[in-house]
Motif scaffolding. Structure first.
Motif, PDB file in Angstrom:
ATOM      1  N   ALA A  59      34.169   5.058  14.056  1.00 49.59           N
ATOM      2  CA  ALA A  59      34.819   4.159  15.021  1.00 49.59           C
ATOM      3  C   ALA A  59      34.089   4.127  16.361  1.00 49.59           C
ATOM      4  O   ALA A  59      34.474   3.369  17.258  1.00 49.59           O
ATOM      5  N   GLY A  60      33.030   4.935  16.483  1.00 45.68           N
ATOM      6  CA  GLY A  60      32.286   4.984  17.743  1.00 45.68           C
ATOM      7  C   GLY A  60      33.035   5.718  18.844  1.00 45.68           C
ATOM      8  O   GLY A  60      32.831   5.455  20.038  1.00 45.68           O
ATOM      9  N   LEU A  61      33.885   6.658  18.437  1.00 44.51           N
ATOM     10  CA  LEU A  61      34.718   7.381  19.395  1.00 44.51           C
ATOM     11  C   LEU A  61      34.390   8.871  19.354  1.00 44.51           C
ATOM     12  O   LEU A  61      33.627   9.339  18.517  1.00 44.51           O
ATOM     13  N   SER A  62      35.011   9.615  20.273  1.00 50.08           N
ATOM     14  CA  SER A  62      34.932  11.070  20.278  1.00 50.08           C
ATOM     15  C   SER A  62      36.339  11.619  20.450  1.00 50.08           C
ATOM     16  O   SER A  62      37.299  10.863  20.632  1.00 50.08           O
ATOM     17  N   ASN A  63      36.477  12.933  20.421  1.00 43.93           N
ATOM     18  CA  ASN A  63      37.796  13.546  20.587  1.00 43.93           C
ATOM     19  C   ASN A  63      38.458  13.169  21.913  1.00 43.93           C
ATOM     20  O   ASN A  63      39.682  13.184  22.029  1.00 43.93           O
ATOM     21  N   GLN A  64      37.651  12.818  22.890  1.00 41.64           N
ATOM     22  CA  GLN A  64      38.198  12.434  24.195  1.00 41.64           C
ATOM     23  C   GLN A  64      39.023  11.156  24.124  1.00 41.64           C
ATOM     24  O   GLN A  64      39.856  10.908  25.000  1.00 41.64           O
ATOM     25  N   HIS A  65      38.806  10.340  23.078  1.00 44.94           N
ATOM     26  CA  HIS A  65      39.542   9.091  22.923  1.00 44.94           C
ATOM     27  C   HIS A  65      40.765   9.235  22.014  1.00 44.94           C
ATOM     28  O   HIS A  65      41.552   8.296  21.877  1.00 44.94           O
ATOM     29  N   ILE A  66      40.923  10.377  21.368  1.00 47.82           N
ATOM     30  CA  ILE A  66      41.927  10.541  20.314  1.00 47.82           C
ATOM     31  C   ILE A  66      43.163  11.267  20.854  1.00 47.82           C
ATOM     32  O   ILE A  66      43.090  12.425  21.288  1.00 47.82           O
ATOM     33  N   ALA A  67      44.315  10.581  20.794  1.00 45.62           N
ATOM     34  CA  ALA A  67      45.571  11.181  21.247  1.00 45.62           C
ATOM     35  C   ALA A  67      46.084  12.209  20.250  1.00 45.62           C
ATOM     36  O   ALA A  67      46.815  13.139  20.631  1.00 45.62           O
ATOM     37  N   GLY A  68      45.740  12.044  18.984  1.00 44.39           N
ATOM     38  CA  GLY A  68      46.189  12.999  17.985  1.00 44.39           C
ATOM     39  C   GLY A  68      45.940  12.493  16.581  1.00 44.39           C
ATOM     40  O   GLY A  68      45.456  11.368  16.372  1.00 44.39           O
ATOM     41  N   VAL A  69      46.278  13.322  15.630  1.00 45.23           N
ATOM     42  CA  VAL A  69      46.154  13.011  14.203  1.00 45.23           C
ATOM     43  C   VAL A  69      47.549  13.066  13.585  1.00 45.23           C
ATOM     44  O   VAL A  69      48.281  14.046  13.770  1.00 45.23           O
ATOM     45  N   GLY A  70      47.921  12.005  12.873  1.00 44.12           N
ATOM     46  CA  GLY A  70      49.199  11.970  12.171  1.00 44.12           C
ATOM     47  C   GLY A  70      48.962  11.968  10.673  1.00 44.12           C
ATOM     48  O   GLY A  70      48.108  11.219  10.186  1.00 44.12           O
ATOM     49  N   ILE A  71      49.697  12.808   9.948  1.00 45.64           N
ATOM     50  CA  ILE A  71      49.477  12.942   8.507  1.00 45.64           C
ATOM     51  C   ILE A  71      50.800  12.811   7.767  1.00 45.64           C
ATOM     52  O   ILE A  71      51.769  13.525   8.069  1.00 45.64           O
ATOM     53  N   GLY A  72      50.839  11.907   6.798  1.00 45.14           N
ATOM     54  CA  GLY A  72      52.002  11.756   5.932  1.00 45.14           C
ATOM     55  C   GLY A  72      51.714  12.339   4.566  1.00 45.14           C
ATOM     56  O   GLY A  72      50.647  12.087   3.991  1.00 45.14           O
ATOM     57  N   LEU A  73      52.642  13.134   4.058  1.00 47.35           N
ATOM     58  CA  LEU A  73      52.447  13.806   2.771  1.00 47.35           C
ATOM     59  C   LEU A  73      53.654  13.596   1.860  1.00 47.35           C
ATOM     60  O   LEU A  73      54.794  13.546   2.344  1.00 47.35           O
ATOM     61  N   PRO A  74      53.426  13.497   0.551  1.00 51.77           N
ATOM     62  CA  PRO A  74      54.513  13.189  -0.392  1.00 51.77           C
ATOM     63  C   PRO A  74      55.280  14.431  -0.829  1.00 51.77           C
ATOM     64  O   PRO A  74      55.102  14.949  -1.930  1.00 51.77           O
ATOM     65  N   GLY A  75      56.144  14.918   0.035  1.00 51.50           N
ATOM     66  CA  GLY A  75      56.914  16.098  -0.309  1.00 51.50           C
ATOM     67  C   GLY A  75      57.829  16.520   0.821  1.00 51.50           C
ATOM     68  O   GLY A  75      58.113  15.737   1.737  1.00 51.50           O
ATOM     69  N   LEU A  76      58.283  17.758   0.754  1.00 51.74           N
ATOM     70  CA  LEU A  76      59.177  18.292   1.772  1.00 51.74           C
ATOM     71  C   LEU A  76      58.359  18.867   2.927  1.00 51.74           C
ATOM     72  O   LEU A  76      57.552  19.782   2.735  1.00 51.74           O
ATOM     73  N   ILE A  77      58.579  18.320   4.113  1.00 54.00           N
ATOM     74  CA  ILE A  77      57.794  18.686   5.290  1.00 54.00           C
ATOM     75  C   ILE A  77      58.714  19.145   6.406  1.00 54.00           C
ATOM     76  O   ILE A  77      59.722  18.489   6.700  1.00 54.00           O
ATOM     77  N   ASP A  78      58.362  20.256   7.041  1.00 53.52           N
ATOM     78  CA  ASP A  78      59.057  20.694   8.243  1.00 53.52           C
ATOM     79  C   ASP A  78      58.299  20.104   9.423  1.00 53.52           C
ATOM     80  O   ASP A  78      57.284  20.654   9.866  1.00 53.52           O
ATOM     81  N   TYR A  79      58.789  18.970   9.914  1.00 56.50           N
ATOM     82  CA  TYR A  79      58.091  18.256  10.984  1.00 56.50           C
ATOM     83  C   TYR A  79      57.976  19.107  12.242  1.00 56.50           C
ATOM     84  O   TYR A  79      56.917  19.145  12.882  1.00 56.50           O
ATOM     85  N   GLU A  80      59.042  19.782  12.627  1.00 53.50           N
ATOM     86  CA  GLU A  80      59.043  20.524  13.888  1.00 53.50           C
ATOM     87  C   GLU A  80      58.042  21.675  13.885  1.00 53.50           C
ATOM     88  O   GLU A  80      57.379  21.932  14.894  1.00 53.50           O
ATOM     89  N   LYS A  81      57.905  22.358  12.756  1.00 55.58           N
ATOM     90  CA  LYS A  81      56.981  23.492  12.670  1.00 55.58           C
ATOM     91  C   LYS A  81      55.615  23.099  12.120  1.00 55.58           C
ATOM     92  O   LYS A  81      54.672  23.900  12.161  1.00 55.58           O
ATOM     93  N   GLY A  82      55.519  21.889  11.582  1.00 57.19           N
ATOM     94  CA  GLY A  82      54.244  21.446  11.028  1.00 57.19           C
ATOM     95  C   GLY A  82      53.881  22.137   9.728  1.00 57.19           C
ATOM     96  O   GLY A  82      52.702  22.343   9.421  1.00 57.19           O
ATOM     97  N   ILE A  83      54.919  22.456   8.943  1.00 55.23           N
ATOM     98  CA  ILE A  83      54.699  23.188   7.686  1.00 55.23           C
ATOM     99  C   ILE A  83      54.969  22.273   6.492  1.00 55.23           C
ATOM    100  O   ILE A  83      55.985  21.583   6.454  1.00 55.23           O
TER     101      ILE A  83
END
Length: 308
Positions: A59-83
């Motif tokens: 994308a011609g970017l670096s980490n300085q341009h990235i607010a974060g990474v979001g990941i969706g997974l097909p299962g049971l996820i603890d959003y608050e703990k990131g598990i």
């Protein structure tokens, strides 16, 4: 300025990635097969990290341009703990601290959630549910999942496990479900159930919803009857959710939603006939706007919402 998000949609067959810009547009897309890495959790996480880094560079970017990474997974996820509690279709994924592992590896904020919740965020913010404060987003496929937007917010439940509409029991003496229960919604409208129904209606083995859709377009009477039965099953399953939550909108996504022409009127009629009058009159039914990009766009919403 950190205006961009890397969205990742993890599936049992393929993993899709994209870099999303400040108004929700996907500027770079990539994907890779899950299977070569599925036997090793460590290898799959490393593949995720590599592809995320590669997408940022493409994308011609670096980490300085990235607010974060979001990941969706097909299962049971603890959003608050990131598990990742459990992924039923990818072996070896139990109690995986994916958020902390990837944050350390990527040096970026990481947020993980259930894939259908993320799709719901995409449809609510930019898609079929834009501007609607109370909605249900239903995905129909091998399994049946749902996300709930209540009073303008994603509802997660006490343990971040809300939305398992597919495992709402419709019949206490019904078919055995993979969840261990009986007569769950999924046992009537999941792909396996619909394929079996199609084979019974046609009197032939190995019938699929794709075949039945093609036949229905040719006005095959048996195929049209099949879609009427399938629509009744879906509508009956939605009556309880309409009575309970009184949503303004139900969004249907997944492969079967492409058959809107043969489904939606009967689904709507079934709900309105069986639901309580106020709730039944209030709801509308729409097809999901996003297809392959839904998880990526939803990941953008997940990250930006978390950082408000």
């Amino acid at each position: 300025m950190k205006q961009y998000v890397v969205g990742v949609d993890v599936g049992g067959t393929n993993i899709k990635l994209g870099v999303v810009g400040p108004s929700g547009q996907v500027i770079v897309r990539n994907s890779f097969a899950t299977k070569p890495f599925a036997s090793s959790r460590i290898k799959l996480i490393e593949a995720l990290a590599r592809e995320i880094e590669a997408s940022i560079i493409t994308a011609g970017l670096s980490n300085q341009h990235i607010a974060g990474v979001g990941i969706g997974l097909p299962g049971l996820i603890d959003y608050e703990k990131g598990i990742v509690r459990f992924l039923p279709n990818i072996p070896g994924w139990r109690a995986v601290h994916l958020k902390s592992i990837l944050q350390k590896r990527l040096k970026l904020p990481v947020f993980v959630d259930n894939d259908v919740k993320i799709i719901t965020l995409a449809e609510s913010k930019f898609g079929a549910g834009k501007g609607v404060r109370n909605l249900v987003c239903l995905t129909l496929g091998t399994g049946v999942g749902a996300g709930l937007i209540l009073n303008g917010e994603l509802y997660r439940g006490q343990d971040n496990a809300a939305g398992e509409l597919g495992h709402m029991p419709l019949n206490e003496h019904g078919p055995k479900c993979n969840c261990g229960g009986f007569g769950c919604f999924e046992t009537y409208v999941g792909n396996r159930a619909l394929f079996a129904l199609a084979s019974r209606v046609m009197g032939k083995p190995c019938m699929t919803t794709e075949i039945m859709y093609a036949l229905a377009k040719k006005r095959n009477k048996k195929a049209l009857h099949f879609w009427k039965l399938a629509a009744h099953h879906i509508g009956n399953g939605l009556v309880g959710i309409v009575n309970l939550l009184n949503p303004r909108l139900i969004i249907i996504g997944g492969g079967i939603s492409h058959n809107e022409k043969f489904l939606f009127k009967t689904v709507t009629d079934t709900v309105r006939q069986r639901a309580m009058s106020v709730q039944g009159a209030a709801f509308k039914l729409k097809r999901a706007k996003f297809k392959d990009d839904a998880g990526i766009i939803g990941a953008y919403v997940l990250v930006t919402n978390a950082q408000k």
